[in-house]
Write an enzyme that holds these catalytic residues in place. Structure first.
Site, PDB file in Angstrom:
ATOM      1  N   HIS A 271      52.990 -23.072  63.669  1.00 18.89           N
ATOM      2  CA  HIS A 271      53.106 -21.629  63.472  1.00 18.89           C
ATOM      3  C   HIS A 271      52.844 -21.260  62.012  1.00 18.89           C
ATOM      4  CE1 HIS A 271      54.770 -17.563  64.075  1.00 18.89           C
ATOM      5  NE2 HIS A 271      54.505 -17.793  65.364  1.00 18.89           N
TER       6      HIS A 271
ATOM      7  N   ARG B 285      45.990 -15.470  68.492  1.00 19.32           N
ATOM      8  CA  ARG B 285      44.569 -15.119  68.349  1.00 19.32           C
ATOM      9  C   ARG B 285      43.814 -16.227  67.624  1.00 19.32           C
ATOM     10  NH1 ARG B 285      47.043 -10.188  67.511  1.00 19.32           N
ATOM     11  NH2 ARG B 285      47.068 -10.508  65.259  1.00 19.32           N
ATOM     12  N   MET B 286      44.427 -16.745  66.558  1.00 23.17           N
ATOM     13  CA  MET B 286      43.784 -17.814  65.793  1.00 23.17           C
ATOM     14  C   MET B 286      43.614 -19.069  66.657  1.00 23.17           C
ATOM     15  SD  MET B 286      42.292 -18.718  63.059  1.00 23.17           S
ATOM     16  CE  MET B 286      42.700 -17.478  61.874  1.00 23.17           C
TER      17      MET B 286
ATOM     18  N   ARG C 111      43.104 -19.175  69.832  1.00 22.94           N
ATOM     19  CA  ARG C 111      41.992 -18.976  70.763  1.00 22.94           C
ATOM     20  C   ARG C 111      40.651 -19.069  70.048  1.00 22.94           C
ATOM     21  NH1 ARG C 111      46.302 -16.180  72.614  1.00 22.94           N
ATOM     22  NH2 ARG C 111      45.800 -14.129  71.772  1.00 22.94           N
TER      23      ARG C 111
ATOM     24  N   TYR D 113      52.126 -18.831  78.855  1.00 21.06           N
ATOM     25  CA  TYR D 113      53.397 -18.894  78.127  1.00 21.06           C
ATOM     26  C   TYR D 113      54.355 -19.921  78.731  1.00 21.06           C
ATOM     27  CZ  TYR D 113      52.009 -14.921  75.284  1.00 21.06           C
ATOM     28  OH  TYR D 113      51.351 -14.110  74.402  1.00 21.06           O
TER      29      TYR D 113
END
Length: 169
Positions: A14, A22-23, A25, A57
């Site tokens: 994280h 988003r990063m 993906r 998730y």
């Protein structure tokens, strides 16, 4: 699949206050491209993930449990990611088939979809597969196929779908 394991590690680290999903993906697309999996250029992997975000998730939570102790289980997320890639390739193949079948009439193309489809398909899914065919034409083709008993209507209202009648072939 090493890419999905990398993504779990990235998400567990994280590194940013916001935008880690988003990063991840974007990193997924980059890593897939580097390994020769170019389907993401033609099919939105992010949309597939969005459509299955509950599973995303759930598997993310399951695979990241005990990550900080080095005792996590990557398998659920790896399986999920492989299903996303498979789904993207299936959608791509379906679109290529549509292009190949351009010589068919619009009604023949809709019939062709049923001849190669296992399970149910909705009117909106047909429209997504054949964006050049109007909803009116799709409805007419479905009506004709129902009259021929080539397909069967299942469900009502928003849950209406159609399946091929294997007894009529």
């Amino acid at each position: 699949m090493l890419i999905s394991k990398f993504i779990i590690d990235f998400l567990c680290i994280h590194p940013f206050n916001d935008g880690n999903g988003r990063m991840s993906r974007l990193l997924t697309l980059l890593l897939l491209y580097q390994q020769g999996y170019i389907v993401g250029k033609y099919i939105s992997i992010e949309m597939i993930i969005e459509k299955t975000k509950e599973t995303y998730y759930d598997t993310l939570k399951e695979s990241s449990a005990l990550w900080h102790e080095g005792k996590n289980n990557y398998a659920p997320f790896v399986k999920y990611y492989l299903s996303v890639i498979l789904s993207a390739y299936k959608e791509f193949a379906s679109r290529v088939e549509t292009i190949i079948n351009k010589g068919l009439t619009k009604s023949e193309r809709i019939r062709y979809i049923f001849s190669n489809k296992v399970g149910k398909i909705t009117k909106s899914e047909i429209a997504a597969l054949c964006p050049d065919i109007s909803v009116t034409t799709i409805e007419k083709a479905l009506s004709d196929l129902l009259k021929e008993e080539y397909i069967i209507k299942v469900g009502i209202g928003r849950s209406t779908a159609y399946i091929r009648n294997h007894e009529s072939s």
